[in-house]
Design a protein around this motif. Structure first.
Motif, PDB file in Angstrom:
ATOM      1  N   GLY A 277       0.705  -1.301   0.202  1.00 24.86           N
ATOM      2  CA  GLY A 277       0.068  -0.012   0.040  1.00 24.86           C
ATOM      3  C   GLY A 277       0.933   1.033  -0.005  1.00 24.86           C
ATOM      4  N   PHE A 278       1.800   1.099   0.805  1.00 21.77           N
ATOM      5  CA  PHE A 278       2.992   2.422   0.721  1.00 21.77           C
ATOM      6  C   PHE A 278       3.571   2.707  -0.364  1.00 21.77           C
ATOM      7  N   GLY A 279       3.710   1.552  -1.130  1.00 25.06           N
ATOM      8  CA  GLY A 279       4.352   1.511  -2.249  1.00 25.06           C
ATOM      9  C   GLY A 279       3.510   1.801  -3.513  1.00 25.06           C
TER      10      GLY A 279
ATOM     11  N   ASP B 100      -4.078   4.103   1.437  1.00 24.15           N
ATOM     12  CA  ASP B 100      -3.233   2.980   0.889  1.00 24.15           C
ATOM     13  C   ASP B 100      -2.787   1.941   1.470  1.00 24.15           C
ATOM     14  N   MET B 101      -2.046   2.298   2.613  1.00 23.64           N
ATOM     15  CA  MET B 101      -1.724   1.341   3.294  1.00 23.64           C
ATOM     16  C   MET B 101      -2.832   0.593   4.108  1.00 23.64           C
ATOM     17  N   GLY B 102      -3.939   1.343   4.627  1.00 16.22           N
ATOM     18  CA  GLY B 102      -4.857   0.488   4.959  1.00 16.22           C
ATOM     19  C   GLY B 102      -5.545  -0.668   4.120  1.00 16.22           C
ATOM     20  N   VAL B 103      -5.694  -0.056   2.869  1.00 16.76           N
ATOM     21  CA  VAL B 103      -6.285  -0.701   1.913  1.00 16.76           C
ATOM     22  C   VAL B 103      -5.506  -1.980   1.779  1.00 16.76           C
ATOM     23  N   GLY B 104      -4.348  -1.739   1.622  1.00 19.18           N
ATOM     24  CA  GLY B 104      -3.286  -2.759   1.173  1.00 19.18           C
ATOM     25  C   GLY B 104      -3.374  -3.863   2.353  1.00 19.18           C
ATOM     26  N   ALA B 105      -3.567  -3.508   3.487  1.00 17.56           N
ATOM     27  CA  ALA B 105      -3.532  -4.390   4.636  1.00 17.56           C
ATOM     28  C   ALA B 105      -4.784  -5.292   4.567  1.00 17.56           C
ATOM     29  N   ILE B 106      -5.973  -4.700   4.313  1.00 13.71           N
ATOM     30  CA  ILE B 106      -7.439  -5.256   4.308  1.00 13.71           C
ATOM     31  C   ILE B 106      -7.237  -6.197   2.861  1.00 13.71           C
ATOM     32  N   GLY B 107      -6.626  -5.984   2.015  1.00 15.33           N
ATOM     33  CA  GLY B 107      -6.641  -6.661   0.780  1.00 15.33           C
ATOM     34  C   GLY B 107      -5.676  -7.772   1.073  1.00 15.33           C
ATOM     35  N   ALA B 108      -4.558  -7.697   1.623  1.00 14.58           N
ATOM     36  CA  ALA B 108      -3.694  -8.917   2.064  1.00 14.58           C
ATOM     37  C   ALA B 108      -4.132  -9.801   2.968  1.00 14.58           C
ATOM     38  N   ALA B 109      -5.051  -9.125   3.966  1.00 12.90           N
ATOM     39  CA  ALA B 109      -5.731 -10.176   4.901  1.00 12.90           C
ATOM     40  C   ALA B 109      -6.655 -10.941   4.298  1.00 12.90           C
ATOM     41  N   ILE B 110      -7.453 -10.252   3.356  1.00 10.90           N
ATOM     42  CA  ILE B 110      -8.492 -11.243   2.571  1.00 10.90           C
ATOM     43  C   ILE B 110      -7.860 -12.086   1.748  1.00 10.90           C
TER      44      ILE B 110
ATOM     45  N   GLY C  57      -4.086 -10.182  -3.277  1.00  8.71           N
ATOM     46  CA  GLY C  57      -5.296  -9.699  -2.867  1.00  8.71           C
ATOM     47  C   GLY C  57      -4.924  -8.056  -2.532  1.00  8.71           C
ATOM     48  N   ALA C  58      -4.097  -7.672  -2.113  1.00  6.74           N
ATOM     49  CA  ALA C  58      -3.486  -6.211  -1.662  1.00  6.74           C
ATOM     50  C   ALA C  58      -3.764  -5.581  -3.054  1.00  6.74           C
ATOM     51  N   VAL C  59      -2.901  -6.102  -4.148  1.00  6.29           N
ATOM     52  CA  VAL C  59      -2.736  -5.403  -5.087  1.00  6.29           C
ATOM     53  C   VAL C  59      -4.079  -5.248  -6.009  1.00  6.29           C
TER      54      VAL C  59
END
Length: 96
Positions: free
Chosen positions: A14-16, A31-41, A68-70
């Motif tokens: 998300g940071f990247g 973006d970092m939060g969305v990336g973390a949620i996508g990765a967890a999913i 998932g994050a991407v």
């Protein structure tokens, strides 16, 4: 422990993505939060639908978390772009 690794991968991706997309309007933290949620999913879905076991399980789970994050980041950026640029169509050019 695996879920923490997935979330960490999502935060880094998300940071990247925030730096790559220059998303000053959305924000790096979003973006970092969305990336973390996508990765967890992604990691959770992979671990739910596969058989646990070998060390490759962890590698593939982390790869699924990154995927998932991407995907979630792309969807969120696409929706944000569509919403912010939909006002451009308020005065369409007249056809001659």
């Amino acid at each position: 422990m695996l879920i923490l690794s997935c979330i960490l991968i999502g935060i880094v991706l998300g940071f990247g993505a925030g730096k790559l997309a220059h998303s000053a309007n959305q924000g790096i933290l979003t973006d970092m939060g969305v990336g973390a949620i996508g990765a967890a999913i992604g990691g959770g879905a992979y671990s739910t639908f596969t058989i646990t076991g070998a060390a490759l399980y962890t590698t593939y789970s982390l790869l699924a978390a990154a995927t998932g994050a991407v995907i979630l980041l792309l969807v969120c950026h696409g929706v944000y772009y569509a919403i912010t640029h939909s006002s451009d169509q308020t005065n369409p050019p007249k056809a001659h």
